[in-house]
Design a protein around this motif. Structure first.
Motif, PDB file in Angstrom:
ATOM      1  N   CYS A 178     -14.743   1.511   5.471  1.00 11.90           N
ATOM      2  CA  CYS A 178     -14.635   0.184   4.857  1.00 11.90           C
ATOM      3  C   CYS A 178     -13.536   0.272   3.805  1.00 11.90           C
ATOM      4  CB  CYS A 178     -15.957  -0.227   4.203  1.00 11.90           C
ATOM      5  SG  CYS A 178     -15.947  -1.915   3.539  1.00 11.90           S
ATOM      6  N   TYR A 179     -12.994  -0.872   3.393  1.00 14.28           N
ATOM      7  CA  TYR A 179     -12.018  -0.823   2.304  1.00 14.28           C
ATOM      8  C   TYR A 179     -12.692  -1.003   0.941  1.00 14.28           C
ATOM      9  CZ  TYR A 179     -12.161  -5.919   3.206  1.00 14.28           C
ATOM     10  OH  TYR A 179     -12.558  -7.204   3.435  1.00 14.28           O
ATOM     11  N   LEU A 180     -14.022  -1.129   0.932  1.00 17.19           N
ATOM     12  CA  LEU A 180     -14.765  -1.285  -0.317  1.00 17.19           C
ATOM     13  C   LEU A 180     -15.487   0.010  -0.677  1.00 17.19           C
ATOM     14  CD1 LEU A 180     -16.291  -4.824   0.302  1.00 17.19           C
ATOM     15  CD2 LEU A 180     -14.262  -4.247  -1.055  1.00 17.19           C
ATOM     16  N   GLU A 181     -15.465   0.360  -1.953  1.00 16.73           N
ATOM     17  CA  GLU A 181     -15.958   1.647  -2.417  1.00 16.73           C
ATOM     18  C   GLU A 181     -17.439   1.868  -2.122  1.00 16.73           C
ATOM     19  OE1 GLU A 181     -15.731   4.445  -6.435  1.00 16.73           O
ATOM     20  OE2 GLU A 181     -15.020   2.363  -6.497  1.00 16.73           O
ATOM     21  N   ALA A 182     -18.277   0.887  -2.415  1.00 15.54           N
ATOM     22  CA  ALA A 182     -19.725   1.074  -2.262  1.00 15.54           C
ATOM     23  C   ALA A 182     -20.101   1.371  -0.817  1.00 15.54           C
ATOM     24  CB  ALA A 182     -20.470  -0.169  -2.757  1.00 15.54           C
ATOM     25  N   TYR A 210      -5.984  -5.661   1.245  1.00 18.03           N
ATOM     26  CA  TYR A 210      -6.770  -5.114   0.130  1.00 18.03           C
ATOM     27  C   TYR A 210      -6.159  -3.817  -0.383  1.00 18.03           C
ATOM     28  CZ  TYR A 210     -10.780  -3.783  -2.708  1.00 18.03           C
ATOM     29  OH  TYR A 210     -11.584  -3.431  -3.767  1.00 18.03           O
ATOM     30  N   LEU A 211      -5.832  -2.881   0.520  1.00 22.64           N
ATOM     31  CA  LEU A 211      -5.317  -1.578   0.088  1.00 22.64           C
ATOM     32  C   LEU A 211      -3.935  -1.702  -0.537  1.00 22.64           C
ATOM     33  CD1 LEU A 211      -6.529   0.677   3.039  1.00 22.64           C
ATOM     34  CD2 LEU A 211      -7.524   0.488   0.751  1.00 22.64           C
ATOM     35  N   LYS A 212      -3.142  -2.650  -0.050  1.00 22.69           N
ATOM     36  CA  LYS A 212      -1.817  -2.861  -0.628  1.00 22.69           C
ATOM     37  C   LYS A 212      -1.922  -3.472  -2.018  1.00 22.69           C
ATOM     38  CE  LYS A 212       2.728  -2.814  -0.097  1.00 22.69           C
ATOM     39  NZ  LYS A 212       3.464  -1.542   0.048  1.00 22.69           N
ATOM     40  N   GLU A 213      -2.769  -4.484  -2.147  1.00 21.82           N
ATOM     41  CA  GLU A 213      -2.900  -5.185  -3.438  1.00 21.82           C
ATOM     42  C   GLU A 213      -3.487  -4.283  -4.513  1.00 21.82           C
ATOM     43  OE1 GLU A 213      -5.375  -8.913  -5.468  1.00 21.82           O
ATOM     44  OE2 GLU A 213      -5.329  -8.698  -3.269  1.00 21.82           O
ATOM     45  N   HIS A 214      -4.527  -3.511  -4.159  1.00 19.04           N
ATOM     46  CA  HIS A 214      -5.246  -2.742  -5.179  1.00 19.04           C
ATOM     47  C   HIS A 214      -4.680  -1.341  -5.404  1.00 19.04           C
ATOM     48  CE1 HIS A 214      -8.170  -5.931  -4.320  1.00 19.04           C
ATOM     49  NE2 HIS A 214      -8.638  -5.692  -5.533  1.00 19.04           N
ATOM     50  N   PHE A 215      -4.044  -0.757  -4.375  1.00 18.18           N
ATOM     51  CA  PHE A 215      -3.629   0.642  -4.504  1.00 18.18           C
ATOM     52  C   PHE A 215      -2.198   0.904  -4.026  1.00 18.18           C
ATOM     53  CE2 PHE A 215      -8.242   0.571  -3.512  1.00 18.18           C
ATOM     54  CZ  PHE A 215      -8.718   1.010  -4.737  1.00 18.18           C
TER      55      PHE A 215
END
Length: 330
Positions: free
Chosen positions: A136-140, A204-209
């Protein structure tokens, strides 16, 4: 919950004709069960306490197979964490020497183990295609499946791969793998549409990391290994198999990965696919005999299998848009 009494249709009966092999072009090698993680969905049941791995004798036979057969286009290394198991680097370098595509199925966190910190540079040097688990692209969600802290290590590992040019340079391919969370009830789901989910991951991965990667591969959870144990504890196995059968899509069959690959275990035994390997359902030649790497070398022929061995879990590869080690089939 009461286990369903419905009977799953034998997979072969769903097919309009027997499932047969095409010319072998992919060698998928499970180097062993050693791994630095013990993920809840792992069909290999790998982990830090496992010691099974390739032997020098079998490694030498595999090196010979790669050298001898030009028809092999791809050498696909898996585990466990393949990087931790005997023979990993010799096999990478032999495949590179003979101009094969090299795939390593990496959990990413291996980069932070003391003996393996050079892996991003090593992968880039040998132009290894990295297929990395990020469910998933979400940590939890990731930490829930794979263990506390795995998500942050995975993000740092992806950044290191990007620094080497992965996901950016055309010869340095970085693919991510999504698999659904394990079901908590009989409300089962298949993976979302692959291209749409890929866009979500990339955004998501581009925006956050500021992370780049090539493709997202969606893989259905098959009731094998720890996934099977999980389903059995909750009496969900039969219902899940019925769900997969209900979603059977005959259009996926022609693209099944088992049709053109050999799956090889650390003992040198041969299977039609990695899932059959974990369920100890060996591949057989036209005489019904089990095959090994040694026998293929003696025959001097990779194309000894006519009919593919099947089981009820094959519905997982043929449900919806299909599922394979290369993602959706349609």
């Amino acid at each position: 919950m009461i286990q369903s009494l419905t009977t799953i249709t034998p997979f072969q009966q769903k097919l309009s004709s027997p499932l047969t092999k095409s010319t072998i072009t992919v060698l998928q090698i499970n180097l062993g069960k050693r791994c630095n993680l013990a993920c809840t969905h792992c069909h290999v049941e790998a982990g830090p306490q496992r010691t099974e791995e390739l032997t020098p004798e079998i490694c030498q036979q595999l090196l010979e197979i790669i050298a001898r057969f030009p028809q092999i286009q791809t050498v696909d290394l898996t585990g466990g964490a393949p990087e931790m198991n005997y023979g990993f680097r010799p096999l990478v370098e032999q495949a590179r020497r003979y101009h094969k595509e090299i795939i390593v199925r990496s959990n990413l966190t291996i980069f932070f183990e003391p003996e393996f910190t050079d892996l991003p540079e090593y992968f880039a040097e040998h132009q290894v295609r990295v297929v990395a688990s990020l469910p998933c692209y979400l940590e939890a969600n990731v930490d829930g499946q794979r263990g506390a802290g795995v998500y942050q290590k995975s993000i740092e590992a992806l950044k290191r791969l990007n620094e080497q040019g992965y996901g950016i340079h055309p010869n340095l391919i970085l693919d991510l793998v999504y698999n659904p969370p394990l079901p908590k009830s009989n409300k089962f789901t298949l993976p979302p549409e692959q291209k749409k989910l890929e866009r979500d991951y990339k955004a998501y991965l581009k925006e956050h990391f500021a992370i780049d990667f090539n493709q997202l591969l969606t893989i259905t959870n098959l009731p094998i290994g720890r996934t099977k144990q999980y389903l059995e504890r909750r009496q969900l196995t039969q219902g899940y198999l019925q769900f997969l059968e209900d979603n059977y899509n005959p259009e996926t069959v022609s693209n099944l990965m088992c049709r053109h690959e050999l799956s090889i275990d650390y003992l040198g035994n041969i299977y039609d696919c990695d899932f059959n390997q974990m369920e100890n359902l060996p591949a057989r030649d036209s005489k019904g005999q089990k095959l090994t790497i040694q026998k293929l070398l003696e025959f001097n022929n990779l194309d000894q299998i006519k009919r593919i061995q099947t089981a009820a879990y094959c519905y997982g590869c043929t449900a919806g848009s299909g599922s394979s080690c290369g993602g959706a089939l349609l």
